[in-house]
Design an enzyme around this catalytic site. Structure first.
Site, PDB file in Angstrom:
ATOM      1  N   ARG A  42       4.317 -78.814 -35.075  1.00 53.71           N
ATOM      2  CA  ARG A  42       4.555 -79.809 -34.023  1.00 53.71           C
ATOM      3  C   ARG A  42       3.891 -79.343 -32.731  1.00 53.71           C
ATOM      4  O   ARG A  42       3.665 -78.145 -32.543  1.00 53.71           O
ATOM      5  CB  ARG A  42       6.052 -79.969 -33.773  1.00 53.71           C
ATOM      6  CG  ARG A  42       6.829 -80.474 -34.956  1.00 53.71           C
ATOM      7  CD  ARG A  42       8.335 -80.400 -34.654  1.00 53.71           C
ATOM      8  NE  ARG A  42       9.107 -80.853 -35.780  1.00 53.71           N
ATOM      9  CZ  ARG A  42       9.579 -80.054 -36.749  1.00 53.71           C
ATOM     10  NH1 ARG A  42       9.337 -78.748 -36.699  1.00 53.71           N
ATOM     11  NH2 ARG A  42      10.287 -80.548 -37.741  1.00 53.71           N
ATOM     12  N   LYS A  67      11.909 -76.688 -34.124  1.00 53.66           N
ATOM     13  CA  LYS A  67      12.832 -77.777 -33.827  1.00 53.66           C
ATOM     14  C   LYS A  67      14.171 -77.576 -34.529  1.00 53.66           C
ATOM     15  O   LYS A  67      15.227 -77.856 -33.976  1.00 53.66           O
ATOM     16  CB  LYS A  67      12.198 -79.107 -34.249  1.00 53.66           C
ATOM     17  CG  LYS A  67      13.038 -80.320 -33.973  1.00 53.66           C
ATOM     18  CD  LYS A  67      12.318 -81.580 -34.426  1.00 53.66           C
ATOM     19  CE  LYS A  67      13.195 -82.794 -34.259  1.00 53.66           C
ATOM     20  NZ  LYS A  67      12.539 -83.999 -34.775  1.00 53.66           N
ATOM     21  N   HIS A 122       1.132 -86.598 -33.464  1.00 50.06           N
ATOM     22  CA  HIS A 122       2.055 -86.260 -34.551  1.00 50.06           C
ATOM     23  C   HIS A 122       1.479 -86.639 -35.922  1.00 50.06           C
ATOM     24  O   HIS A 122       1.902 -86.095 -36.939  1.00 50.06           O
ATOM     25  CB  HIS A 122       3.407 -86.944 -34.318  1.00 50.06           C
ATOM     26  CG  HIS A 122       4.527 -86.326 -35.077  1.00 50.06           C
ATOM     27  ND1 HIS A 122       5.015 -85.063 -34.813  1.00 50.06           N
ATOM     28  CD2 HIS A 122       5.258 -86.782 -36.120  1.00 50.06           C
ATOM     29  CE1 HIS A 122       5.997 -84.784 -35.646  1.00 50.06           C
ATOM     30  NE2 HIS A 122       6.160 -85.811 -36.464  1.00 50.06           N
ATOM     31  N   ARG A 125       0.329 -83.798 -38.029  1.00 47.09           N
ATOM     32  CA  ARG A 125       1.380 -83.136 -38.829  1.00 47.09           C
ATOM     33  C   ARG A 125       1.515 -83.844 -40.179  1.00 47.09           C
ATOM     34  O   ARG A 125       1.576 -83.193 -41.218  1.00 47.09           O
ATOM     35  CB  ARG A 125       2.703 -83.151 -38.052  1.00 47.09           C
ATOM     36  CG  ARG A 125       3.883 -82.530 -38.799  1.00 47.09           C
ATOM     37  CD  ARG A 125       5.048 -82.331 -37.820  1.00 47.09           C
ATOM     38  NE  ARG A 125       6.309 -82.059 -38.476  1.00 47.09           N
ATOM     39  CZ  ARG A 125       6.687 -80.899 -38.991  1.00 47.09           C
ATOM     40  NH1 ARG A 125       5.877 -79.860 -38.950  1.00 47.09           N
ATOM     41  NH2 ARG A 125       7.877 -80.745 -39.551  1.00 47.09           N
ATOM     42  N   HIS A 148      11.080 -78.532 -42.828  1.00 47.22           N
ATOM     43  CA  HIS A 148      12.042 -79.565 -43.219  1.00 47.22           C
ATOM     44  C   HIS A 148      13.140 -78.938 -44.064  1.00 47.22           C
ATOM     45  O   HIS A 148      12.874 -78.118 -44.933  1.00 47.22           O
ATOM     46  CB  HIS A 148      11.330 -80.693 -43.983  1.00 47.22           C
ATOM     47  CG  HIS A 148      10.447 -81.514 -43.104  1.00 47.22           C
ATOM     48  ND1 HIS A 148       9.079 -81.403 -43.120  1.00 47.22           N
ATOM     49  CD2 HIS A 148      10.748 -82.430 -42.168  1.00 47.22           C
ATOM     50  CE1 HIS A 148       8.574 -82.231 -42.220  1.00 47.22           C
ATOM     51  NE2 HIS A 148       9.555 -82.863 -41.631  1.00 47.22           N
ATOM     52  N   TYR A 157       6.930 -87.386 -44.473  1.00 49.92           N
ATOM     53  CA  TYR A 157       5.675 -86.860 -43.936  1.00 49.92           C
ATOM     54  C   TYR A 157       4.558 -86.775 -44.965  1.00 49.92           C
ATOM     55  O   TYR A 157       3.420 -86.536 -44.609  1.00 49.92           O
ATOM     56  CB  TYR A 157       5.908 -85.468 -43.344  1.00 49.92           C
ATOM     57  CG  TYR A 157       6.557 -85.533 -41.996  1.00 49.92           C
ATOM     58  CD1 TYR A 157       5.798 -85.466 -40.840  1.00 49.92           C
ATOM     59  CD2 TYR A 157       7.923 -85.692 -41.879  1.00 49.92           C
ATOM     60  CE1 TYR A 157       6.391 -85.546 -39.601  1.00 49.92           C
ATOM     61  CE2 TYR A 157       8.524 -85.775 -40.645  1.00 49.92           C
ATOM     62  CZ  TYR A 157       7.754 -85.700 -39.506  1.00 49.92           C
ATOM     63  OH  TYR A 157       8.339 -85.783 -38.280  1.00 49.92           O
TER      64      TYR A 157
END
Length: 175
Positions: A42, A67, A122, A125, A148, A157
């Site tokens: 990210r 994150k 983004h 990603r 994740h 994603y």
């Protein structure tokens, strides 16, 4: 907000992004793009990286400020590894000593120059994660790189490339 189908970044579009980044005054955008599109990190994770987070011999970065709150190791290869290698050695602490706002402004400039106004930072990603699956990595392997925690999060994603699917089907049809 209208949801748009996620589009993959073609090799021609990727080349246009890098060519546009080269025209910018900011020398960190091209290496930032290279690491982003190969690692799936990210923007905030990229901007928090220090040179001490990069194991040059092992070919990986440690993402300490993720994150999820869980640090993780991310392999760096291809364009991303080449970009980091060109930036080494450095007397800077941060690998990318630019602000999130500078990234946003430069991203807007370079995507306009590349003719890819619809593309979000983004999306790099999304592209990186999709490519990891195309290289044959398993769900747990990609999740360990992307950060994740569940397969359902990860699958938002991962996007199949319709051209690759069509090619595979055509090959099977020829048999």
């Amino acid at each position: 907000e209208v949801k748009r189908p996620v589009k993959r970044i073609s090799p021609v579009q990727e080349e246009a992004l890098f060519a546009s980044a080269e025209l910018l005054k900011n020398p960190f955008m091209q290496p930032l793009l290279a690491v982003a599109i190969t690692s799936g990190l990210r923007r905030g994770e990229l901007l928090s990286l220090k040179f001490t987070d990069w194991d040059r011999s092992g070919g990986w970065l440690i993402v300490r400020e993720a994150k999820s709150g869980h640090p993780r190791y991310v392999p760096v290869f291809g364009k991303g590894h080449a970009a980091l290698s060109e930036m080494w050695p450095s007397n800077r602490e941060s690998i990318f000593p630019i602000s999130a706002n500078a990234v946003r402004l430069n991203w807007n400039r370079l995507r306009r120059k590349a003719g890819l106004e619809y593309l979000r930072f983004h999306d790099l990603r999304h592209e990186a994660i999709s490519r990891l699956f195309e290289q044959g990595l398993t769900v747990p392997e990609v999740a360990s790189i992307s950060g994740h925690r569940t397969p359902s999060q990860l699958f938002r994603y991962a996007h199949a490339d319709i051209r690759r699917i069509r090619h595979k089907l055509a090959q099977n049809d020829a048999r």
